[in-house]
Motif scaffolding. Structure first.
Motif, PDB file in Angstrom:
ATOM      1  N   ALA A   1       0.890  -1.407  -0.093  1.00  0.00           N
ATOM      2  CA  ALA A   1       0.110   0.165   0.007  1.00  0.00           C
ATOM      3  C   ALA A   1       0.848   1.333   0.266  1.00  0.00           C
ATOM      4  N   ASN A   2       2.013   1.325   0.750  1.00  0.00           N
ATOM      5  CA  ASN A   2       2.837   2.465   0.850  1.00  0.00           C
ATOM      6  C   ASN A   2       3.558   2.510  -0.556  1.00  0.00           C
ATOM      7  N   PHE A   3       3.665   1.622  -1.177  1.00  0.00           N
ATOM      8  CA  PHE A   3       4.616   1.762  -2.477  1.00  0.00           C
ATOM      9  C   PHE A   3       3.714   2.189  -3.525  1.00  0.00           C
ATOM     10  N   ALA A   4       2.311   1.713  -3.642  1.00  0.00           N
ATOM     11  CA  ALA A   4       1.482   2.294  -4.387  1.00  0.00           C
ATOM     12  C   ALA A   4       1.075   3.730  -4.324  1.00  0.00           C
ATOM     13  N   HIS A   5       1.071   4.256  -3.099  1.00  0.00           N
ATOM     14  CA  HIS A   5       0.710   5.510  -3.009  1.00  0.00           C
ATOM     15  C   HIS A   5       2.040   6.381  -3.094  1.00  0.00           C
ATOM     16  N   GLY A   6       3.149   5.901  -3.302  1.00  0.00           N
ATOM     17  CA  GLY A   6       4.582   6.639  -3.575  1.00  0.00           C
ATOM     18  C   GLY A   6       5.101   7.106  -2.287  1.00  0.00           C
ATOM     19  N   PHE A   7       4.785   6.260  -1.363  1.00  0.00           N
ATOM     20  CA  PHE A   7       5.932   6.349  -0.009  1.00  0.00           C
ATOM     21  C   PHE A   7       6.737   5.576   0.338  1.00  0.00           C
TER      22      PHE A   7
ATOM     23  N   TRP B   1      15.762  -6.792 -14.442  1.00  0.00           N
ATOM     24  CA  TRP B   1      16.356  -5.993 -15.279  1.00  0.00           C
ATOM     25  C   TRP B   1      16.797  -4.654 -14.595  1.00  0.00           C
ATOM     26  N   SER B   2      17.784  -3.870 -14.761  1.00  0.00           N
ATOM     27  CA  SER B   2      18.153  -2.841 -14.204  1.00  0.00           C
ATOM     28  C   SER B   2      17.558  -1.759 -15.151  1.00  0.00           C
ATOM     29  N   TRP B   3      17.400  -0.336 -14.254  1.00  0.00           N
ATOM     30  CA  TRP B   3      16.553   0.630 -15.014  1.00  0.00           C
ATOM     31  C   TRP B   3      17.557   0.861 -16.138  1.00  0.00           C
ATOM     32  N   ASP B   4      18.594   0.910 -16.496  1.00  0.00           N
ATOM     33  CA  ASP B   4      19.312   1.234 -17.579  1.00  0.00           C
ATOM     34  C   ASP B   4      19.096   0.242 -18.564  1.00  0.00           C
ATOM     35  N   ARG B   5      19.170  -0.772 -18.325  1.00  0.00           N
ATOM     36  CA  ARG B   5      18.834  -1.806 -19.242  1.00  0.00           C
ATOM     37  C   ARG B   5      17.184  -1.904 -19.751  1.00  0.00           C
TER      38      ARG B   5
ATOM     39  N   GLY C   1       9.344   4.271 -15.214  1.00  0.00           N
ATOM     40  CA  GLY C   1       9.072   2.841 -14.588  1.00  0.00           C
ATOM     41  C   GLY C   1       8.517   2.567 -13.135  1.00  0.00           C
ATOM     42  N   GLU C   2       8.856   3.342 -12.382  1.00  0.00           N
ATOM     43  CA  GLU C   2       8.184   3.304 -11.020  1.00  0.00           C
ATOM     44  C   GLU C   2       6.929   3.646 -10.791  1.00  0.00           C
ATOM     45  N   GLN C   3       6.462   4.842 -11.620  1.00  0.00           N
ATOM     46  CA  GLN C   3       5.152   5.201 -11.524  1.00  0.00           C
ATOM     47  C   GLN C   3       4.326   4.144 -11.937  1.00  0.00           C
TER      48      GLN C   3
ATOM     49  N   ARG D   1       3.905   1.516  -9.705  1.00  0.00           N
ATOM     50  CA  ARG D   1       3.027   1.685  -8.748  1.00  0.00           C
ATOM     51  C   ARG D   1       1.560   1.678  -8.877  1.00  0.00           C
ATOM     52  N   ALA D   2       1.265   2.166 -10.117  1.00  0.00           N
ATOM     53  CA  ALA D   2      -0.035   2.300 -10.467  1.00  0.00           C
ATOM     54  C   ALA D   2      -0.690   0.877 -10.612  1.00  0.00           C
ATOM     55  N   LEU D   3       0.117   0.079 -11.404  1.00  0.00           N
ATOM     56  CA  LEU D   3      -0.439  -1.321 -11.278  1.00  0.00           C
ATOM     57  C   LEU D   3      -0.878  -1.974  -9.847  1.00  0.00           C
ATOM     58  N   VAL D   4       0.313  -1.800  -9.009  1.00  0.00           N
ATOM     59  CA  VAL D   4       0.165  -2.463  -7.787  1.00  0.00           C
ATOM     60  C   VAL D   4      -1.248  -1.737  -7.012  1.00  0.00           C
TER      61      VAL D   4
END
Length: 711
Positions: free
Chosen positions: A630-636, A676-680, A693-695, A698-701
């Motif tokens: 839940a904290n990940f989904a809300h960006g915390f 995979w790394s973010w660069d890859r 990618g993180e956004q 988070r939206a999917l979770v």
């Protein structure tokens, strides 16, 4: 009208001259006592000393005959070469793949001495090559008997017993009058111009050349390569399964370049202006990624689809050449599988073919015999008719030749690499079971299976421990050793080797009905499991799941033939079989997350998600994990801190099934599961960077949580 040809040096030379004039090649079957036959051939060849010949058998015998030795297992090294004499010591073993391949190395006028027992003994002859494929436990061999029947009625085969002074030569006078001349055909010249046009033309328009052996495709590649260098191309690269496969190509290129060459080796030609034609192995080509305007792939059916795709996408202009009906894995199987890649990646690709032989005549007796023996021209039927489908147990070894050809043609088209050895295995394996689907007497579907397992407990334990390996126990042995369960070798499993349905009869449930017939046979015979092992692909996985089988293992290494990871699926039939299936599934589900990033980090995301969603839930989320999500989904909460929980979430019941249908399925697969790394990820175009990618993750979770997934 026939004539008698004396088996002497002078007689054989006259025979070769007559055959060359007709454009023919012949088998001389030396049948009877082995020692007497070898002595006769040794005596002949020591006096004759043919300049271009080879002995397939023992190295000592080759030396006694004064011929270069060619190991049966290394027959591919001879491809691209030409011989006038070939001695095949069948007493030392008969590999169908090698025989079919090497027959194609004989030029017009060539003689193939085949040392074998009397024809009526072939069915019972303990061929030394059988041990390699687990066929040495059978007393009778229908495939060998089938060959004997064909050879015995073929009037073009010259039969010789060691005591005979001569052989009866069929009348080729009319063919000799026609005066065969080996050399380029108009068809070959047109293909050369197509290659040159492609090599000088626009990018991303690959050319695919298909031909039967002896049609001059390798020569055409070499001549075209020379023209491309003359026209200004700086570098043309050549690759093939083996450097020996390209000897014909380089020979013709060197002859065409003539005095323009400043340096010449077996695998490299450099002109006086510094332009070059160079061979690289597929591995070196793909790892080094050297610059080149044109890449030529000879014997393309000998390479995996993954490698072919990488070559296709790695260079601007690529020419693929493959044998249509061949030992190396039929070119039709290559065409069917690779055509899908070409259509998707380079829809403007073109295909050309060569049909007329240039090294022998159209009516060459040897080519006709080899094609019949190994069903090299077997074609899948396309009845295109309506009617009731009949499913029945069927014995291919007892079938009429036309029906056998139909069925084998189906198997050829269904699998990337089907060879003459597969035909022998199918007919001779006493553990094989086959079902045939037909409409109005025409074959529309075939299922070939083999019974495995049933091994003693001590042997099964040794196999599971890796102390022993057996031939002909692919699935039982793999699940015992790699899966970690000795009972996989103790229980009996019916493994489906191949299943095929003709194109016009697909999507009518015929494949599932064939599997149902095999399942019913397992139930009746109290066979514990029905299983299969195949190169992983989402469509095939879905088919077997509809048939009731579940994933129990995925291989850690790609198959050489397809470049795909093998998937193994089972359906328990008896109570012990069902228990083993469930234990294998649970164990694989628990090991699966750790193995993904180590072994399957480039696997197609849809296949990875399909496999994962088919596995039983391995974990459940606790309240702490749910709070982190839940904290990940809300960006915390940061991504790296949450990654272990995201992996745990992936192993929960039904989660991957939902993710697989989501637009962000590929990103989740690459970032979370495959690590995979973010660069890859950014370089592969999966996201614009870490923030993007993180956004999206988070939206999917957040969406998963809102849908109240049972975690």
């Amino acid at each position: 009208m026939t004539e008698q040809t004396q088996v002497s040096v002078s007689g054989l030379r006259r025979l070769q001259q007559a055959l060359a004039a007709a454009g023919h090649r012949r088998v001389i079957l030396v049948e009877g006592d082995r020692e007497a036959a070898r002595a006769r051939i040794f005596s002949l060849l020591r006096q004759w000393s043919p300049a271009e010949g080879a002995w397939v058998g023992s190295e000592d015998d080759a030396a006694r005959a004064g011929l270069p030795h060619l190991a049966m297992a290394q027959y591919q090294r001879a491809l691209g070469q030409e011989f006038s004499i070939l001695v095949w010591d069948g007493w030392a073993g008969h590999s169908p793949d090698a025989f079919a391949a090497l027959a194609g190395t004989l030029r017009a006028g060539g003689l193939l001495f085949w040392l074998m027992p009397e024809l009526d003994q072939w069915r019972y002859f303990p061929d030394p090559d059988y041990a390699r494929t687990g066929l040495d436990h059978s007393d009778e061999h229908p495939f060998a008997n089938r060959l004997a029947n064909m050879v015995g009625v073929d009037e073009a085969v010259l039969r010789l017993r060691p005591e005979d002074k001569g052989v009866t030569m069929p009348d080729d006078s009319e063919a000799r009058k026609a005066g065969f001349r080996p050399g380029p055909t108009g068809e070959q010249q047109a293909v050369i111009q197509e290659i040159v046009r492609q090599g000088l033309g626009r990018r991303r328009r690959p050319l695919v050349i298909t031909a039967d052996r002896g049609r001059g495709k390798s020569a055409a590649l070499g001549l075209a390569a020379a023209q491309l260098l003359k026209a200004g191309r700086e570098r043309v690269l050549v690759t093939a399964p083996s450097a020996d496969n390209t000897s014909t190509l380089f020979r013709h290129a060197a002859a065409a370049l003539g005095n323009l060459l400043s340096e010449e080796t077996a695998a490299r030609l450099i002109t006086t202006t510094g332009r070059e034609l160079c061979f690289l192995t597929p591995q070196d080509l793909l790892s080094q990624q050297p610059a080149a305007e044109v890449v030529m792939v000879d014997e393309a059916a000998g390479l995996s689809v993954q490698w072919l795709k990488a070559i296709l996408l790695g260079w601007p202009r690529v020419v693929f050449a493959s044998t249509v009906h061949g030992y190396e894995g039929t070119g039709r199987g290559f065409s069917i599988r690779f055509r899908q890649v070409l259509d998707e990646e380079t829809p403007q690709w073109r295909a050309v073919s060569l049909s007329r032989p240039i090294r022998w005549a159209v009516d060459d007796p040897l080519e006709r015999l080899v094609s019949r023996m190994y069903l090299l021209a077997a074609e899948a039927p396309e009845p295109g008719m309506a009617g009731d489908v009949c499913i029945e147990r069927w014995e291919p070894a007892e079938a009429e030749e036309s029906v056998l050809s139909e069925a084998f043609g189906l198997l050829v088209n269904a699998h990337y690499r089907t060879t003459p050895a597969d035909l022998r295995q199918w007919l001779d394996d006493p553990a094989a079971m086959t079902w045939r689907a037909s409409i109005g007497g025409r074959t529309v579907g075939v299922l070939w299976a083999v019974l495995e397992g049933g091994l003693p407990a001590d042997l099964a334990d040794d196999i599971a421990a890796g102390k022993r390996r057996l031939r002909g126990q692919l699935l039982a042995q793999s699940l015992a050793n790699h899966g970690g369960f000795p009972e996989a070798a103790r229980l009996r499993t019916l493994r489906v080797v191949r299943i095929a349905v003709t194109e016009s009869a697909r999507r009518q449930g015929i494949g599932q009905r064939l599997v149902q017939a095999a399942t019913a046979a397992c139930q009746e015979a109290r066979i514990d499991l029905l299983g299969t092992s195949f190169g992983g692909e989402s469509g095939l996985l879905a088919f077997w799941a509809r048939c009731g089988l579940t994933v129990v293992r995925m291989g850690l290494r790609q198959e050489v033939s397809t470049g795909e990871f093998p998937l193994q699926m089972l359906q328990g039939i008896t109570n012990p079989g069902q228990a083993l299936e469930e234990r294998l599934r649970q164990r694989f589900a628990s090991h699966w997350p750790l193995l993904i990033s180590r072994h399957w980090d480039e696997l197609d995301h849809d296949l990875l998600l399909a496999v994962g969603s088919s596995l039983p839930a391995a974990v459940t989320l606790g309240s702490d994990d749910q709070r982190d999500l839940a904290n990940f989904a809300h960006g915390f909460r940061g991504y790296e801190l949450t990654l272990p929980v995201l992996l745990t979430l992936s192993a929960c019941e039904g989660v991957l099934s939902m993710i697989r249908k989501h637009p962000e399925a590929r990103l989740w697969c690459r970032a979370v599961l495959q690590g995979w790394s973010w660069d890859r990820l950014r370089n592969a175009g999966e996201c614009r960077g870490q923030r993007d990618g993180e956004q999206r993750l988070r939206a999917l979770v957040s969406e998963l949580l809102q849908r109240r997934v049972e975690l």
